[in-house]
Design a protein around this motif. Structure first.
Motif, mmCIF file in Angstrom:
data_model
loop_
_atom_site.group_PDB
_atom_site.id
_atom_site.type_symbol
_atom_site.label_atom_id
_atom_site.label_comp_id
_atom_site.label_asym_id
_atom_site.label_seq_id
_atom_site.Cartn_x
_atom_site.Cartn_y
_atom_site.Cartn_z
ATOM 1 N N TRP A 14 0.811 -1.217 0.000
ATOM 2 C CA TRP A 14 0.000 0.000 0.000
ATOM 3 C C TRP A 14 0.847 1.271 0.000
ATOM 4 N N ARG A 15 2.178 1.123 -0.002
ATOM 5 C CA ARG A 15 3.067 2.291 -0.063
ATOM 6 C C ARG A 15 4.016 2.190 -1.253
ATOM 7 N N GLU A 69 -1.146 9.829 1.359
ATOM 8 C CA GLU A 69 -1.672 8.535 0.929
ATOM 9 C C GLU A 69 -1.403 8.272 -0.551
ATOM 10 N N ASP A 70 -1.573 9.319 -1.380
ATOM 11 C CA ASP A 70 -1.399 9.146 -2.820
ATOM 12 C C ASP A 70 0.050 9.228 -3.257
ATOM 13 N N ARG A 76 -1.680 7.784 10.319
ATOM 14 C CA ARG A 76 -0.819 7.678 9.149
ATOM 15 C C ARG A 76 0.618 8.082 9.434
#
Length: 353
Positions: A34-35, A203-204, A266
């Protein structure tokens, strides 16, 4: 107990000096699914490396930091997870210096610094657009060219690339072969909306520049300046900046406000306590080359620093200033001791005397 950190196999950051093999592990290691980001570097753009005045400032400041084992564990957790590191603690404990230590230790180039105030908004960190300057130049061009006063600015105006420049966060998010270190300093002083606005970008791993996206059909790729050097341009395609390696983001806070749970979730969090006598001795040895145990007068300054710090905050550099003055032979008369301490070790909070 403040024993010096013993390196662990999984650590990337040691805090002890440049490590080519550890930087390679950071660049080639597998991030969490996810990263994992997919930005493509511009082959014509070369970010600043480990040379020049900016790098020298980063290196000199970073090499003076002395991390403990628990601190190093947390830093490496953030590096492996590709997550921002939120550092809290009183003023003067070394929160900002830790960002420079990471950059110097892993040879990641000069730190990108984004100081935050109550007026700071997300776009300040992403990019700067001088729309007024572009309109003014377009007006001057129309005056210089007879018969063009009714021409739209978009058709006859100067290229937008001259009026756009990436900010520190935008530059850190450029797709590069190695991550950059971004210091977001004193985020607790920001407007209440900034931490939430950062969530999508974190996040993006990227963002859109609307001014370029609107011109994407006419100019799919536009070269603009960066925070490092406005003249060292990088090509932005379709108005989108997308990282390849998520930058090493270090956010500092003096604890002046709380952050929303979504933001904290986060981040990897690290709280720095005021250093005790053993760590202070290591800091003095690292920064000034002085062994406290061999010099009673400097050990006395450490004790005075700790006593005064118990009643109000002091910054570590105040102790370093005091020892530096004594090394230079200043304030050496015994009768001047009280005035000397009152001058160089004024408390940042609490009583001033």
């Amino acid at each position: 107990m403040e024993a010096e950190a013993v390196a662990k196999d999984w650590w990337l950051y040691h805090g002890s000096g440049p490590g080519e093999d550890r930087r390679t592990r950071l660049e080639t290691g597998s991030p969490p699914p996810w990263r994992d980001f997919t930005g493509l570097p511009d082959p014509g753009y070369a970010p600043p490396g480990c040379a020049g005045p900016a790098w020298e400032r980063t290196r000199r400041r970073g090499e003076g930091y002395v991390p403990d084992g628990p601190e190093t564990d947390v830093v490496n957790t953030a590096l492996h997870l590709r997550r921002p590191l939120l550092i809290t603690g009183r003023p003067g404990v070394g929160k900002s210096t830790l960002a420079y230590s990471i950059a110097a230790d892993l040879a990641l180039g000069p730190v990108l610094h984004w100081p935050v105030t109550s007026r700071t908004v997300l776009r300040d960190g992403l990019y700067l657009y001088d729309a007024v300057g572009r309109l003014q130049e377009a007006g001057l061009e129309q005056l210089r060219t007879p018969g063009t006063t009714d021409r739209p600015v978009a058709a006859g105006g100067p290229s937008i690339s001259r009026y756009l420049r990436l900010g520190p966060l935008g530059t850190a998010l450029l797709p590069q072969t190695r991550p950059r270190v971004l210091l977001v300093d004193e985020i607790d002083k920001s407007d209440i909306d900034l931490p939430g606005d950062l969530l999508t970008v974190f996040e993006d791993g990227g963002f859109l520049i609307p001014e370029l996206a609107r011109l994407a059909q006419e100019e799919p790729a536009v070269a603009i300046g960066t925070e490092d050097d406005p003249e060292a341009t990088v090509r932005i395609t379709q108005g989108r900046v997308q990282c390849r390696h998520f930058p090493v983001v270090v956010l500092t806070s003096n604890g002046e406000r709380d952050f929303p749970p979504a933001f904290l979730r986060r981040c990897v969090r690290l709280h720095l306590e005021q250093p005790g006598p053993e760590k202070l001795a290591r800091i003095v040895r690292q920064r000034l080359g002085v062994d406290i145990e061999e010099h009673a007068e400097y050990a006395d300054l450490v004790r005075a620093f700790l006593d005064r710090g118990a009643e109000g905050d002091l910054a570590t550099d105040q102790l370093l200033n005091a020892i530096q003055l004594r090394l230079a032979g200043a304030w050496s008369a015994p009768a001047d001791r009280r005035q000397f301490l009152d001058t160089v070790m004024q408390r940042l909070t609490g009583p001033t005397a």
